[in-house]
Write an enzyme that holds these catalytic residues in place. Structure first.
Site, PDB file in Angstrom:
ATOM      1  N   LYS A   1       0.857  -1.187   0.000  1.00 49.81           N
ATOM      2  CA  LYS A   1       0.000   0.000   0.000  1.00 49.81           C
ATOM      3  C   LYS A   1       0.894   1.238   0.000  1.00 49.81           C
ATOM      4  CE  LYS A   1      -2.270   3.093   2.885  1.00 49.81           C
ATOM      5  NZ  LYS A   1      -2.356   4.108   1.873  1.00 49.81           N
TER       6      LYS A   1
ATOM      7  N   GLU B   1       7.250  16.516  16.084  1.00 46.50           N
ATOM      8  CA  GLU B   1       7.663  16.434  14.691  1.00 46.50           C
ATOM      9  C   GLU B   1       6.743  17.302  13.837  1.00 46.50           C
ATOM     10  OE1 GLU B   1       7.103  12.725  12.478  1.00 46.50           O
ATOM     11  OE2 GLU B   1       9.146  12.968  11.759  1.00 46.50           O
TER      12      GLU B   1
ATOM     13  N   GLY C   1       6.483   5.520   8.249  1.00 45.86           N
ATOM     14  CA  GLY C   1       5.413   6.514   8.343  1.00 45.86           C
ATOM     15  C   GLY C   1       5.393   7.096   9.743  1.00 45.86           C
ATOM     16  N   SER C   2       4.212   7.472  10.179  1.00 44.81           N
ATOM     17  CA  SER C   2       4.137   8.200  11.453  1.00 44.81           C
ATOM     18  C   SER C   2       4.093   7.262  12.652  1.00 44.81           C
ATOM     19  CB  SER C   2       2.896   9.094  11.463  1.00 44.81           C
ATOM     20  OG  SER C   2       1.730   8.330  11.669  1.00 44.81           O
ATOM     21  N   THR C   3       4.522   7.788  13.774  1.00 48.88           N
ATOM     22  CA  THR C   3       4.493   7.026  15.024  1.00 48.88           C
ATOM     23  C   THR C   3       3.060   6.655  15.430  1.00 48.88           C
ATOM     24  OG1 THR C   3       6.553   8.043  15.722  1.00 48.88           O
ATOM     25  CG2 THR C   3       5.187   7.103  17.461  1.00 48.88           C
TER      26      THR C   3
ATOM     27  N   CYS D   1      12.356  12.147   7.297  1.00 48.08           N
ATOM     28  CA  CYS D   1      12.317  11.665   8.680  1.00 48.08           C
ATOM     29  C   CYS D   1      13.538  12.172   9.434  1.00 48.08           C
ATOM     30  CB  CYS D   1      12.320  10.140   8.720  1.00 48.08           C
ATOM     31  SG  CYS D   1      11.143   9.393   7.610  1.00 48.08           S
TER      32      CYS D   1
ATOM     33  N   GLU E   1       9.903   2.180  10.684  1.00 50.91           N
ATOM     34  CA  GLU E   1      10.713   3.381  10.867  1.00 50.91           C
ATOM     35  C   GLU E   1       9.731   4.527  10.869  1.00 50.91           C
ATOM     36  OE1 GLU E   1      12.544   5.694   7.859  1.00 50.91           O
ATOM     37  OE2 GLU E   1      12.200   6.886   9.652  1.00 50.91           O
TER      38      GLU E   1
END
Lengths: 81, 543
Positions: free
Chosen positions: B212, B425, B265-267, B327, B293
């Protein structure tokens, strides 16, 4: 259509982009790393320790805010800072 | 080839083309940009090698010219997700048992096609769809991705070489099996190289994947799928299923055949995926490997012995290249009081020189933010800083989304080391600077270590070695990629394995053997050449 708690953030931002400013002012992260975070609004709020009552209250508040046509929505608030 | 012990050719980093004036590459990339911009394409799902169309469409736009449509793409639904799972599991039967060197050969071919025929296609797609300068596209969609394929295939051989000792009369073998099931690869918009690496790294090790891509970067991802097909990746080994997180993630994470997640992607998204896996743990046939990551709040820490010009360049490149949408981008800096005035003067002169605009104008240093949602998110941080009594905008702070999603390179100065923009972030061209008293070097290093939940990248700038030693010690766990007198961005495959811990991810180092080890499930085989024929042991004899 109103925002509901089972709506995923991606869908929410697609349908109600102006909601992002409201949510971010409540320390709810909608977009990170350039993309909408995964999960329903309810799950995202629960991860921030919102109770069921607080979730319902916040969602009611967003929907009322979005309906406020006089201010032109939150998008205009961003522009008017 | 059963009667050879093959050696994969040694990998090397793909040289970066300069795109200097008058060069062949500059001419070709400009032609390719014009060609791709003038055509609109329709992007299908690709499941089991077949094009699938759902009619539920999304748009591929140009962020710096958002009214321009590059194409449309079909969004996946639950039915197609199940088709993709079925296709992957079917393809697995032959892919997992294919001799490893054949899989390696396919991906070395992918690398060579990308270095030649597909180089300008992928670079132009990345420039247009993700708003990157030609240099940022070249180091990403060409060089880094080529490096991933060359190094991962070599590391695969090194893993397969690893075998246990054997006592006399027996032979112990480690068979490095692929995982039992499929891998779910979820890729970000900001690096085409990561988009290409996440579904393929497990595949090189014999796995199959569902991919995806980020909804804002489907265009370049589609061209990668065309590249994979042309290079000979068999149908069904990688299944391309763009769509919303809800429509893809929910059914995939509930599949009993989920064997692993490869995510960038995001946390918060990673947390959601991990929790979902936890909630479904009883359903899976095997424990899914989770590799992610995620975010960063990457720092530049400067000692008073540092070279001010070096720090200036590191801030400008580290914070603002690709509009800070890396990132690893520098987004907070700790500057000693004694050099701040000098550094500030130089920074202002340089930042005023930076040009922002379209990718077609090669004199621009920055381009646009990826989309409207990201634009609004970054703007909210800038506006927060403008309204705060603890912060001021030193330079930048303006934005305009009328034509493209443009945000000026912005420097915020704060008196609060725990200010919101020092902790969270932002993922945009915004860096926040905190000035510390020179005598508070160690104390401020501890603040840097403790300020953010992330630990991805960070830099120390100093010429006096003992302060570098001290920073390395105090910041041991503050960054998975730590730089000395260099900006915290630009990790190179095979040289600086990339990834961080804490909230930044599982630190499984993309493009390194460490990552590939996550995609195998070894089987130990012991063969005894002359097995015993009596159950009794010598100790049982008394006469």
């Amino acid at each position: 259509m109103d925002i509901s708690k089972d709506m995923w953030m991606e869908e929410l931002l697609e349908k109600f982009p102006e909601a992002q400013d409201f949510l971010s002012r409540n320390d709810i992260i909608c977009v990170q790393c350039g993309e909408a975070v995964w999960g329903s609004l309810e799950n995202i709020l629960k991860a921030k320790d919102y109770s069921d009552k607080e979730i319902d209250s916040l969602i009611k508040e967003i929907n009322e805010h979005l309906k406020d046509k006089k201010t032109g929505g939150i998008k205009c608030l961003i522009r008017s800072y | 080839m059963p009667n050879s012990k093959l050696l994969v050719p040694l990998p090397y980093n793909e040289p970066i083309l300069s795109y200097k004036i008058g060069s062949r590459e500059k001419k070709l990339i400009k032609e390719k940009i014009a060609e791709m911009k003038s055509n609109k394409i329709e992007i299908p799902l690709i499941i089991g090698g077949k094009e699938v169309k759902t009619g539920n469409m999304g748009k591929c736009i140009i962020p710096h010219e958002h009214s321009h449509l590059l194409g449309t793409y079909h969004k996946v639904g639950p039915k197609e997700v199940q088709m993709a799972i079925d296709a992957a599991l079917e393809a697995r039967k032959s892919w997992a048992s294919m001799p490893w060197e054949e899989r390696v050969a396919i991906f070395r071919r992918v690398a060579e096609l990308l270095a030649t025929k597909y180089r300008f296609i992928l670079n132009a797609a990345t420039m247009l769809n993700q708003s990157k300068t030609v240099f940022q596209a070249e180091i990403d969609s060409a060089c880094e991705l080529i490096d991933f394929f060359r190094f991962n295939t070599y590391f695969a051989m090194k893993i397969y070489e690893r075998q246990p000792n054997s006592s006399p009369g027996i032979w112990n073998v480690l068979e490095h099996r692929p995982l039992e099931g499929f891998i779910f690869a979820v890729t970000p918009f900001n690096f085409t190289s990561i988009a290409g690496n996440l579904p393929t790294a497990p595949v090189i090790m014999g796995n199959v994947s569902l991919w995806k891509p980020a909804s804002s970067a489907v265009y370049s991802a589609y061209y990668l799928m065309l590249l994979f097909k042309e290079a000979g990746v068999p149908d069904g080994v990688i299944n391309f299923i763009p769509g919303s997180g809800a429509s893809v993630g929910t059914p995939v994470l509930q599949s009993p055949d989920l064997a692993g997640i490869h995510f960038t992607g995001s946390t918060p998204t990673f947390h959601t995926m991990w929790k979902t896996v936890g909630n479904n743990i009883d359903k899976y046939k095997t424990y899914p490997r989770i590799v992610g990551e995620t975010g960063g709040k990457d720092f530049i820490f400067v000692h008073s012995s540092a070279d001010v010009d070096v720090v200036k360049v590191a801030i400008v490149r580290g914070a603002f290249e690709y509009q800070g949408q890396k990132c690893s981008a520098a987004s907070r800096a700790y500057i000693p009081e004694s050099i701040w005035t000098k550094l500030k003067d130089k920074l202002l002169i340089t930042i005023k020189e930076l040009k922002m605009g379209t990718v077609e104008d090669f004199t621009n240093f920055t381009n646009a933010i990826i989309d409207k949602n990201a634009f609004d998110s970054i703007v909210s941080y800038i506006e927060y800083a403008k309204k705060s009594s603890d912060a001021e905008i030193v330079i930048g702070g303006n934005y305009d989304d009328s034509v493209g999603y443009y945000i000026e390179p912005t420097v915020i100065l704060t008196t609060d080391p725990k200010f919101k923009t020092m902790e969270e972030e932002i993922f945009g061209p915004v860096i926040t600077i905190y000035i510390y008293k020179d005598n508070d070097y160690e104390k401020t290093l501890h603040i840097c270590d403790e300020t953010s939940p992330y630990a991805l990248t960070g830099s120390i700038f100093a010429n006096d070695r003992k302060y570098i030693v001290k920073a390395k010690e105090i910041l041991t766990n503050a960054a998975g990629n730590f730089y000395v007198n260099d900006k915290p961005t630009g990790a190179v495959v095979g040289q600086q394995p990339f990834g961080g811990a804490r909230a930044s991810g599982t630190n499984d180092k993309a493009g390194d053997m460490i990552n590939l080890l996550r995609w195998i499930s070894p089987r130990t085989i012991k063969e005894t050449f002359n097995p015993p024929i009596d159950y009794k042991y010598p100790f049982m004899e008394e006469k």
